[in-house]
Scaffold this active site. Structure first.
Site, mmCIF file in Angstrom:
data_model
loop_
_atom_site.group_PDB
_atom_site.id
_atom_site.type_symbol
_atom_site.label_atom_id
_atom_site.label_comp_id
_atom_site.label_asym_id
_atom_site.label_seq_id
_atom_site.Cartn_x
_atom_site.Cartn_y
_atom_site.Cartn_z
ATOM 1 N N GLY A 12 0.836 -1.189 0.000
ATOM 2 C CA GLY A 12 0.000 0.000 0.000
ATOM 3 C C GLY A 12 0.872 1.241 0.000
ATOM 4 N N PRO A 13 0.266 2.412 -0.070
ATOM 5 C CA PRO A 13 1.040 3.651 -0.155
ATOM 6 C C PRO A 13 1.827 3.959 1.123
ATOM 7 C CG PRO A 13 -1.321 4.116 -0.096
ATOM 8 C CD PRO A 13 -1.166 2.641 -0.143
ATOM 9 N N GLY A 15 2.975 5.259 4.500
ATOM 10 C CA GLY A 15 2.273 5.650 5.715
ATOM 11 C C GLY A 15 0.993 4.892 6.006
ATOM 12 N N GLY A 17 0.580 1.702 6.922
ATOM 13 C CA GLY A 17 0.655 0.736 8.017
ATOM 14 C C GLY A 17 1.171 -0.627 7.613
ATOM 15 N N THR A 19 4.283 -1.903 7.556
ATOM 16 C CA THR A 19 5.243 -2.474 8.497
ATOM 17 C C THR A 19 4.566 -2.876 9.793
ATOM 18 O OG1 THR A 19 7.013 -1.188 7.487
ATOM 19 C CG2 THR A 19 7.432 -2.058 9.698
ATOM 20 N N THR A 20 3.629 -2.073 10.258
ATOM 21 C CA THR A 20 2.886 -2.406 11.475
ATOM 22 C C THR A 20 2.143 -3.729 11.309
ATOM 23 O OG1 THR A 20 2.638 -0.066 12.038
ATOM 24 C CG2 THR A 20 1.090 -1.610 13.070
ATOM 25 N N TYR A 48 13.259 13.459 -2.560
ATOM 26 C CA TYR A 48 12.078 14.190 -2.100
ATOM 27 C C TYR A 48 12.219 15.703 -2.249
ATOM 28 C CZ TYR A 48 9.872 9.936 -0.490
ATOM 29 O OH TYR A 48 9.279 8.700 -0.450
ATOM 30 N N ASP A 87 6.876 -6.528 4.272
ATOM 31 C CA ASP A 87 6.133 -5.267 4.299
ATOM 32 C C ASP A 87 6.164 -4.558 2.944
ATOM 33 O OD1 ASP A 87 8.700 -4.152 4.278
ATOM 34 O OD2 ASP A 87 8.395 -2.935 6.072
ATOM 35 N N GLU A 148 11.362 12.387 4.791
ATOM 36 C CA GLU A 148 9.944 12.496 4.426
ATOM 37 C C GLU A 148 9.315 13.826 4.871
ATOM 38 O OE1 GLU A 148 8.617 7.793 4.503
ATOM 39 O OE2 GLU A 148 8.162 9.030 6.237
#
Length: 177
Positions: A12-13, A15, A17, A19-20, A48, A87, A148
Site C-alpha cells: 500500500g502507499p 504511511g 501501516g 510495516t505495522t 524528495y 512489508d 519524508e
C-alpha cells in the site's frame, strides 16, 4: 508436493501501516520478517527535494536492493519450507517508477524490471492496504523521518491513485504473476 514456505506480502502507499501489519502477522505466525530497507537508499533524501532529478537513481537502487532481498529470501527461507511476511511487494517498484520517471525512462525501467522480477518468488497472499491522503500525511508526519519531512501531498495522492489502479483486478496494469 510443494515444500516451499508460505509468502505473505503487505502492500500500500507510504504511511498506510504496512510495516505495522507485517510485524503483527510475523508475531502471530512466527515467520521470517522481510522489511523494506528504505533508509539505506542514498538518493532518497535528495529525491524528495527534486523528484525529477533523482527518480531514476532512487528507483534503480530500490529495484536492485529488493531483488537481492527476495532472491536471498527464496534461497535461505522459502526453499527451506519456512514462511515469510514482507512489508512490501516488488510491484511497488513499478508503481513508484510510473509516477516518478518520464515515459522513456519508465519504458526502459520496465524492461529491466521484467527481466529481474521474472524468477523472483511471488507471494501466496498479498494484503493491500489503503487510506485517505489526510490519514497518510498525518502518519508520515508522526513517524518523522527526516527525508519524508518535505513530502508533497500531491505526490501521496498520486501514489494512492496509482496503487488503486494497480490493485484493481480489472485494470490493464494488473501485473501480478
Amino acid at each position: 508436493m510443494n515444500n516451499r514456505g508460505i509468502f505473505i506480502a503487505v502492500e500500500g502507499p507510504i504511511g498506510v501501516g504496512k510495516t505495522t501489519l507485517a510485524n503483527i502477522l510475523n508475531q502471530h505466525f512466527g515467520y521470517t520478517l522481510l522489511r523494506e530497507t528504505v533508509e539505506e537508499n542514498p538518493f532518497l533524501s535528495k529525491f524528495y527535494t527534486d523528484i525529477k532529478e533523482y527518480a531514476l537513481q532512487t528507483e534503480a537502487f530500490f529495484l536492485f536492493n529488493r531483488f537481492k532481498q527476495l532472491e536471498d529470501t527464496e534461497k535461505n527461507v522459502l526453499s527451506k519450507s519456512k514462511g515469510v511476511v514482507s512489508d512490501y511487494h516488488i510491484i511497488k517498484n513499478l508503481i513508484f517508477a510510473g509516477i516518478t520517471l518520464d515515459k522513456m525512462q519508465f519504458h526502459r525501467y520496465k524492461q529491466v524490471y521484467n527481466i529481474f522480477v521474472n524468477d523472483l518468488p511471488q507471494p501466496d497472499i498479498i494484503i493491500y492496504l489503503n487510506s485517505n491522503t489526510d490519514v497518510l500525511m498525518k502518519r508520515i508526519a508522526m513517524r518523522d523521518r527526516s527525508f519524508e519531512r518535505q513530502m508533497d501531498r500531491n505526490y501521496i495522492d498520486g501514489l494512492r491513485t496509482e496503487y488503486k489502479y494497480y490493485f484493481n483486478p480489472l485494470s490493464i496494469k494488473h501485473n501480478f504473476m
